[in-house]
Design a protein around this motif. Structure first.
Motif, short mmCIF file in Angstrom:
data_model
loop_
_atom_site.label_atom_id
_atom_site.label_comp_id
_atom_site.label_asym_id
_atom_site.label_seq_id
_atom_site.Cartn_x
_atom_site.Cartn_y
_atom_site.Cartn_z
N SER A 57 52.06 24.96 43.43
CA SER A 57 51.93 26.07 44.31
C SER A 57 50.32 26.41 44.48
N HIS A 58 50.01 26.86 45.67
CA HIS A 58 48.55 26.98 45.74
C HIS A 58 48.51 28.76 45.98
N ASP A 59 49.22 29.44 45.61
CA ASP A 59 49.03 30.78 45.38
C ASP A 59 48.52 31.18 44.03
N ALA A 60 47.42 32.30 44.47
CA ALA A 60 46.92 32.74 43.00
C ALA A 60 47.81 33.45 42.20
N PRO A 61 47.87 33.37 41.03
CA PRO A 61 48.62 34.13 39.95
C PRO A 61 48.35 35.55 40.29
N GLU A 62 49.16 36.46 39.89
CA GLU A 62 49.02 37.89 39.95
C GLU A 62 48.07 38.57 39.21
N PHE A 63 47.12 39.32 39.63
CA PHE A 63 46.18 39.81 38.82
C PHE A 63 46.61 40.85 37.74
N VAL A 64 46.27 40.63 36.49
CA VAL A 64 46.63 41.46 35.39
C VAL A 64 45.50 41.92 34.56
N PRO A 65 45.02 43.33 34.80
CA PRO A 65 43.84 43.67 34.15
C PRO A 65 43.63 43.85 32.66
N TYR A 66 43.76 42.48 32.05
CA TYR A 66 43.87 42.68 30.47
C TYR A 66 42.22 43.13 30.11
N ALA A 67 42.39 43.73 28.92
CA ALA A 67 41.07 44.16 28.49
C ALA A 67 40.19 43.15 27.95
N HIS A 68 40.80 42.36 27.45
CA HIS A 68 39.78 41.02 26.65
C HIS A 68 39.20 40.17 27.88
N LEU A 69 39.76 40.26 29.00
CA LEU A 69 39.34 39.31 30.00
C LEU A 69 38.03 40.03 30.92
N GLN A 70 38.02 41.56 30.67
CA GLN A 70 37.02 42.24 31.18
C GLN A 70 35.84 42.68 30.58
N LEU A 71 35.60 41.91 29.49
CA LEU A 71 34.39 42.26 28.52
C LEU A 71 33.00 41.61 29.43
N ARG A 72 32.07 42.80 29.63
CA ARG A 72 30.99 42.25 30.15
C ARG A 72 29.81 43.12 29.14
N THR A 73 29.16 42.31 28.14
CA THR A 73 28.15 43.17 27.47
C THR A 73 26.80 43.22 28.15
N LYS A 74 26.50 42.46 29.32
CA LYS A 74 25.40 42.62 30.14
C LYS A 74 25.66 41.92 31.26
N ARG A 75 24.70 42.11 32.12
CA ARG A 75 25.05 41.77 33.47
C ARG A 75 24.38 40.47 33.72
N PHE A 76 24.77 39.52 34.65
CA PHE A 76 24.26 38.29 34.94
C PHE A 76 23.13 38.49 35.65
#
Length: 103
Positions: A57-76
């Motif tokens: 299937s070429h559909d993107a998986p549904e986005f789930v806003p997990y907290a551990h995937l959103q960690l940004r300690t500093k900007r790129f």
């Protein structure tokens, strides 16, 4: 650089084994193995990849806003600071979701 007596003896044994009287026997064996084992093996792998490509299937998986995937300690240090260096908008989600609804 002088070789040790053990290395000289090993070289003689291996050299003698290379000329053991079976002229072309091992080449014929490898040729037969290539045609009987390797080529059908490659064909089976190609067929498997082709069938999996069409079943995927070429559909993107549904986005789930997990907290551990959103960690940004500093900007790129490039662009807006939120996209990684090899960011793909179709496959890589940002902390707030996918960029485009197309994929």
């Amino acid at each position: 650089m002088a070789l040790s007596p053990t290395a000289v003896a090993a070289r003689r044994v291996f050299a003698a084994a290379a000329h053991s009287g079976q002229e072309g026997g091992s080449a014929r064996t490898w040729k037969i193995l290539s045609f009987v084992v390797a080529m059908p093996g490659v064909a089976v792998c190609m067929a498997n990849a082709y069938l999996k490509m069409h079943a995927h299937s070429h559909d993107a998986p549904e986005f789930v806003p997990y907290a551990h995937l959103q960690l940004r300690t500093k900007r790129f240090p490039w662009g807006d600071g939120n996209h990684s260096l090899f960011h793909n908008p179709h496959t890589n989600a940002l902390p707030d979701g996918y960029e485009s609804p197309h994929h």
